[in-house]
Each structure stands twice: as structure tokens, then as C-alpha cells.
Design a protein around this motif. Structure first.
Motif, PDB file in Angstrom:
ATOM      1  N   GLY A   1      -0.476   0.104  -7.633  1.00 20.42           N
ATOM      2  CA  GLY A   1      -1.342   0.575  -6.578  1.00 20.42           C
ATOM      3  C   GLY A   1      -0.560   1.997  -5.718  1.00 20.42           C
ATOM      4  N   GLY A   2       0.637   1.779  -5.388  1.00 25.49           N
ATOM      5  CA  GLY A   2       1.172   2.746  -4.295  1.00 25.49           C
ATOM      6  C   GLY A   2       1.144   4.108  -5.260  1.00 25.49           C
ATOM      7  N   THR A   3       1.720   3.927  -6.659  1.00 25.95           N
ATOM      8  CA  THR A   3       1.661   5.154  -7.380  1.00 25.95           C
ATOM      9  C   THR A   3       0.364   5.875  -7.892  1.00 25.95           C
ATOM     10  OG1 THR A   3       1.795   4.121  -9.425  1.00 25.95           O
ATOM     11  CG2 THR A   3       3.939   4.723  -8.241  1.00 25.95           C
ATOM     12  N   ALA A   4      -0.860   5.123  -7.646  1.00 24.38           N
ATOM     13  CA  ALA A   4      -2.007   5.525  -7.900  1.00 24.38           C
ATOM     14  C   ALA A   4      -2.494   6.438  -6.573  1.00 24.38           C
ATOM     15  CB  ALA A   4      -2.950   4.522  -8.483  1.00 24.38           C
ATOM     16  N   MET A   5      -2.416   5.661  -5.381  1.00 26.65           N
ATOM     17  CA  MET A   5      -2.916   6.176  -4.207  1.00 26.65           C
ATOM     18  C   MET A   5      -1.735   7.329  -3.839  1.00 26.65           C
ATOM     19  SD  MET A   5      -4.624   3.271  -1.976  1.00 26.65           S
ATOM     20  CE  MET A   5      -2.964   1.815  -2.220  1.00 26.65           C
ATOM     21  N   GLN A   6      -0.608   7.237  -4.294  1.00 26.15           N
ATOM     22  CA  GLN A   6       0.394   8.161  -3.975  1.00 26.15           C
ATOM     23  C   GLN A   6       0.872   8.155  -2.327  1.00 26.15           C
ATOM     24  OE1 GLN A   6      -0.276  12.179  -5.719  1.00 26.15           O
ATOM     25  NE2 GLN A   6      -0.503  11.005  -7.616  1.00 26.15           N
ATOM     26  N   VAL A   7       0.847   6.933  -1.775  1.00 20.96           N
ATOM     27  CA  VAL A   7       1.295   6.627  -0.332  1.00 20.96           C
ATOM     28  C   VAL A   7       2.114   5.530  -0.422  1.00 20.96           C
ATOM     29  CG1 VAL A   7      -0.965   7.662   0.678  1.00 20.96           C
ATOM     30  CG2 VAL A   7      -1.144   5.258   0.237  1.00 20.96           C
ATOM     31  N   PRO A   8       2.721   5.116   0.614  1.00 15.23           N
ATOM     32  CA  PRO A   8       3.571   3.862   0.739  1.00 15.23           C
ATOM     33  C   PRO A   8       2.304   2.727   1.069  1.00 15.23           C
ATOM     34  CG  PRO A   8       4.622   5.407   2.160  1.00 15.23           C
ATOM     35  CD  PRO A   8       3.107   6.088   1.729  1.00 15.23           C
TER      36      PRO A   8
ATOM     37  N   HIS B   1      -8.888   3.052  -7.428  1.00 15.39           N
ATOM     38  CA  HIS B   1      -8.280   3.271  -6.507  1.00 15.39           C
ATOM     39  C   HIS B   1      -8.879   4.485  -5.526  1.00 15.39           C
ATOM     40  CE1 HIS B   1      -6.373   7.227  -7.101  1.00 15.39           C
ATOM     41  NE2 HIS B   1      -6.299   6.754  -8.380  1.00 15.39           N
ATOM     42  N   GLY B   2      -8.955   4.190  -4.131  1.00 12.51           N
ATOM     43  CA  GLY B   2      -9.598   5.155  -3.207  1.00 12.51           C
ATOM     44  C   GLY B   2      -8.381   5.482  -2.350  1.00 12.51           C
ATOM     45  N   LYS B   3      -8.631   5.816  -1.165  1.00 12.77           N
ATOM     46  CA  LYS B   3      -7.512   6.420  -0.111  1.00 12.77           C
ATOM     47  C   LYS B   3      -6.909   5.152   0.597  1.00 12.77           C
ATOM     48  CE  LYS B   3      -9.539  10.806   0.901  1.00 12.77           C
ATOM     49  NZ  LYS B   3     -10.291  11.664   1.604  1.00 12.77           N
ATOM     50  N   SER B   4      -7.568   4.150   0.741  1.00 12.49           N
ATOM     51  CA  SER B   4      -6.768   3.284   1.663  1.00 12.49           C
ATOM     52  C   SER B   4      -6.548   1.813   0.765  1.00 12.49           C
ATOM     53  CB  SER B   4      -7.913   2.718   2.573  1.00 12.49           C
ATOM     54  OG  SER B   4      -9.243   2.070   2.240  1.00 12.49           O
ATOM     55  N   GLN B   5      -7.109   1.621  -0.366  1.00 11.95           N
ATOM     56  CA  GLN B   5      -6.551   0.539  -1.446  1.00 11.95           C
ATOM     57  C   GLN B   5      -7.012   0.706  -2.758  1.00 11.95           C
ATOM     58  OE1 GLN B   5      -9.290  -2.834   0.087  1.00 11.95           O
ATOM     59  NE2 GLN B   5     -10.821  -2.291  -1.523  1.00 11.95           N
TER      60      GLN B   5
END
Length: 168
Positions: free
Chosen positions: A82-89, A117-121
Motif C-alpha cells: 500500500g505504501g509503495t502504491a501511494m508513495q507516501v508513509p 489505491h487513491g491518495k489516502s488509502q
């Protein structure tokens, strides 16, 4: 991510080797992962493969991997995906696991991918395999929701934070 890290200047995404190295840095900063001896075997945006040798102290009284160990592996692999898909912590918001057979073998391997994935989850799924003499047997299936941390929150959240893409 530091600007000193090797990146593809056109896309701003770390090279596959640099991306995996960053993921391994994150894992090395998770004390529980270090305690268990987890290894990041493969990492790409939205995908993760995490492994773990099944030491005797990680087994339960019947000789197979403790359910908490299988669950840990699924949870962390889901979070990386999930983190690598959204590219955020990120952190895990929730997850469910189904144990389909006892995890007997020398090691466990968890393979996770972001389904959406979206921006928040991100919604991710994972399969955990027990490996014995080179043969893999499915022992658990998990699904989870991975949530982006609010800006600035990753300074105190090492557990579950996955490497983000380099930004120019």
C-alpha cells in the motif's frame, strides 16, 4: 527521500535496486522486524515480497509457525504494498487474515499487492506461503486497508512507513 539517491530523472522514481534498498532501510528501522529476522525479498510500486526463516522460537507447541508470526508477515507485506502504491508513509488501518493450513516449513514468504489505491488509502491483498524443501504451500490469505499518514506524522512512525518515490 534524499536527492542523493539514484533516481530516473524523467519519472522521479527510484531505480528498482535503489527502491529495494530504501525498503530494506525501512525494515531495518523496525525493531520487531529485526527481532523476527524478516527480510525484504522484492519491492516494486504496489508489490512486496517479505520472507522470514522459521526459527524454533517462532513456532507454537505443535511445531508450526505461530499465528502471530504469520499475521505479522502478512500485515507488514500489505503495508509495504500500500505504501509503495501511494508513495507516501503509511500505517495499517485494518486487516483480516484467514489461516488455510498450518505453516510448516523452513521459512515463510508473504507476497502482497495493492488491488486499488487513491491518495489516502489502499486496499491490498496478501498470500503467505510456508516453504519446505523448495515447495511452497499456501498457509494464509489476508486483505487490508492501508492508510496514508498525515503530513509530518511519519517523523515518529517508523513502523509500516514504506519508501516513497523520489520527488524532484
Amino acid at each position: 527521500m534524499d536527492s542523493e539517491r539514484p533516481t530516473d530523472m524523467r519519472s522521479g522514481i527510484a531505480s528498482p535496486d535503489a527502491f529495494l534498498a530504501l525498503g530494506r532501510e525501512v525494515l531495518a528501522n523496525q525493531p520487531f522486524s529485526v527481532l523476527l529476522g524478516a527480510e525484504l525479498l522484492a519491492l516494486a510500486p504496489g508489490r512486496c515480497e517479505l520472507g522470514l526463516a522459521l526459527a524454533p522460537q517462532l513456532r507454537q507447541q505443535h511445531g508450526f509457525a505461530h499465528g502471530g508470526v504469520v499475521s505479522y508477515l502478512a500485515d507488514n507485506a500489505l503495508t509495504y504494498a500500500g505504501g509503495t502504491a501511494m508513495q507516501v508513509p503509511v500505517v495499517t488501518s485494518e486487516f483480516k487474515i484467514n489461516y488455510v493450513r498450518p505453516a510448516l516449513g523452513e521459512r515463510l514468504v508473504a507476497r502482497a499487492e495493492a488491488v486499488h489505491h487513491g491518495k489516502s488509502q489502499a486496499v491490498c491483498r496478501c498470500e503467505v506461503y510456508a516453504v519446505q524443501q523448495g515447495q511452497e504451500k499456501l498457509c494464509a490469505v489476508a486483505q487490508g486497508t492501508i492508510a496514508a499518514l498525515p503530513a509530518g506524522a511519519s517523523d515518529t512512525a517508523g513502523e509500516g512507513a514504506a519508501p516513497a518515490a523520489a520527488r524532484g
